[in-house]
Design a protein around this motif. Structure first.
Motif, PDB file in Angstrom:
ATOM      1  N   SER A 111     -33.321 110.616  49.699  1.00  0.00           N
ATOM      2  CA  SER A 111     -33.071 111.713  48.774  1.00  0.00           C
ATOM      3  C   SER A 111     -34.360 112.207  48.116  1.00  0.00           C
ATOM      4  CB  SER A 111     -32.086 111.260  47.691  1.00  0.00           C
ATOM      5  OG  SER A 111     -32.012 112.215  46.665  1.00  0.00           O
ATOM      6  N   CYS A 133     -33.980 112.017  44.287  1.00  0.00           N
ATOM      7  CA  CYS A 133     -34.268 110.683  43.741  1.00  0.00           C
ATOM      8  C   CYS A 133     -35.764 110.406  43.762  1.00  0.00           C
ATOM      9  CB  CYS A 133     -33.536 109.594  44.523  1.00  0.00           C
ATOM     10  SG  CYS A 133     -31.784 109.472  44.146  1.00  0.00           S
ATOM     11  N   GLY A 167     -29.055 117.008  50.227  1.00  0.00           N
ATOM     12  CA  GLY A 167     -29.958 116.211  49.418  1.00  0.00           C
ATOM     13  C   GLY A 167     -30.224 114.835  49.967  1.00  0.00           C
ATOM     14  N   ASN A 168     -29.669 114.469  51.108  1.00  0.00           N
ATOM     15  CA  ASN A 168     -29.813 113.112  51.602  1.00  0.00           C
ATOM     16  C   ASN A 168     -30.577 113.067  52.920  1.00  0.00           C
ATOM     17  OD1 ASN A 168     -29.295 110.632  50.588  1.00  0.00           O
ATOM     18  ND2 ASN A 168     -27.345 110.366  51.647  1.00  0.00           N
TER      19      ASN A 168
END
Length: 190
Positions: free
Chosen positions: A36, A39, A173-174
């Motif tokens: 991510s 993150c 987002g991953n």
């Protein structure tokens, strides 16, 4: 890399109530396995805050703000750095528009001056200040002078990547991405 619980793994890597620091992130090879980008951005800000809290030197943590393009927080921290280098950095970042040719030249000149003084982290930061950043030169400094491949990969992943969830690239987002919006998802990975 294959875990679906990467945020839980990331949380488990720090002591409760403590922020991530760069030595921990480097030790666990964080930029290589955390998919991510969001993150990773949050972690970059945590690292910057942790470094500033520990060293009280904006030049030690500015890179982690520059790569996520959070210049507001970087300037706020620079304003609280009472050292001579902190005051100079604050004045420099407020006096120049780094999207202009003048700002780019000033950043490049300062970066080369810092290289001559063997202040490699600060030099890499100044190479990344302009828009567009001098990414290849900064990565070269990080890899050849600092000998930090993890930091180079961390920078490459974040410097040119908008937050995937808010960009229109459809990657989500991953997905693991690196500089220039190259995505491992586009070749079956990530």
């Amino acid at each position: 890399l294959l875990s679906n619980s990467q945020t839980n793994l990331l949380s488990a890597c720090c002591k409760p109530g403590e922020k991530m620091d760069w030595s921990t992130a480097r030790g666990i090879l964080l930029p290589f396995w955390l998919r991510s980008d969001e993150c990773l951005r949050k972690t970059s800000e945590e690292i910057a805050q942790s470094i500033f809290k520990q060293k009280r030197d904006i030049l030690e943590c500015a890179l982690f703000y520059v790569i996520i393009r959070n210049t507001r927080s970087m300037r706020n921290m620079a304003a609280t750095d009472n050292s001579e280098s902190g005051r100079k950095f604050f004045k420099f970042t407020t006096n120049y528009d780094f999207t202009s040719e003048r700002g780019k030249k000033a950043a490049e000149k300062n970066a080369y001056s810092l290289l001559r003084k063997r202040k490699y982290l600060a030099a890499a930061t100044f190479f990344l200040l302009p828009e567009p950043p001098m990414l290849n030169t900064a990565l070269d400094v990080i890899v050849t002078k600092m000998k930090d491949l993890s930091l180079a990969f961390f920078v490459a992943r974040l410097i040119n990547n908008p937050i995937c969830a808010s960009s229109g690239n459809g990657l989500g987002g991953n997905t693991l991405t690196i500089g220039g919006n190259f995505s491992l998802g586009s070749i079956g990975g990530g």
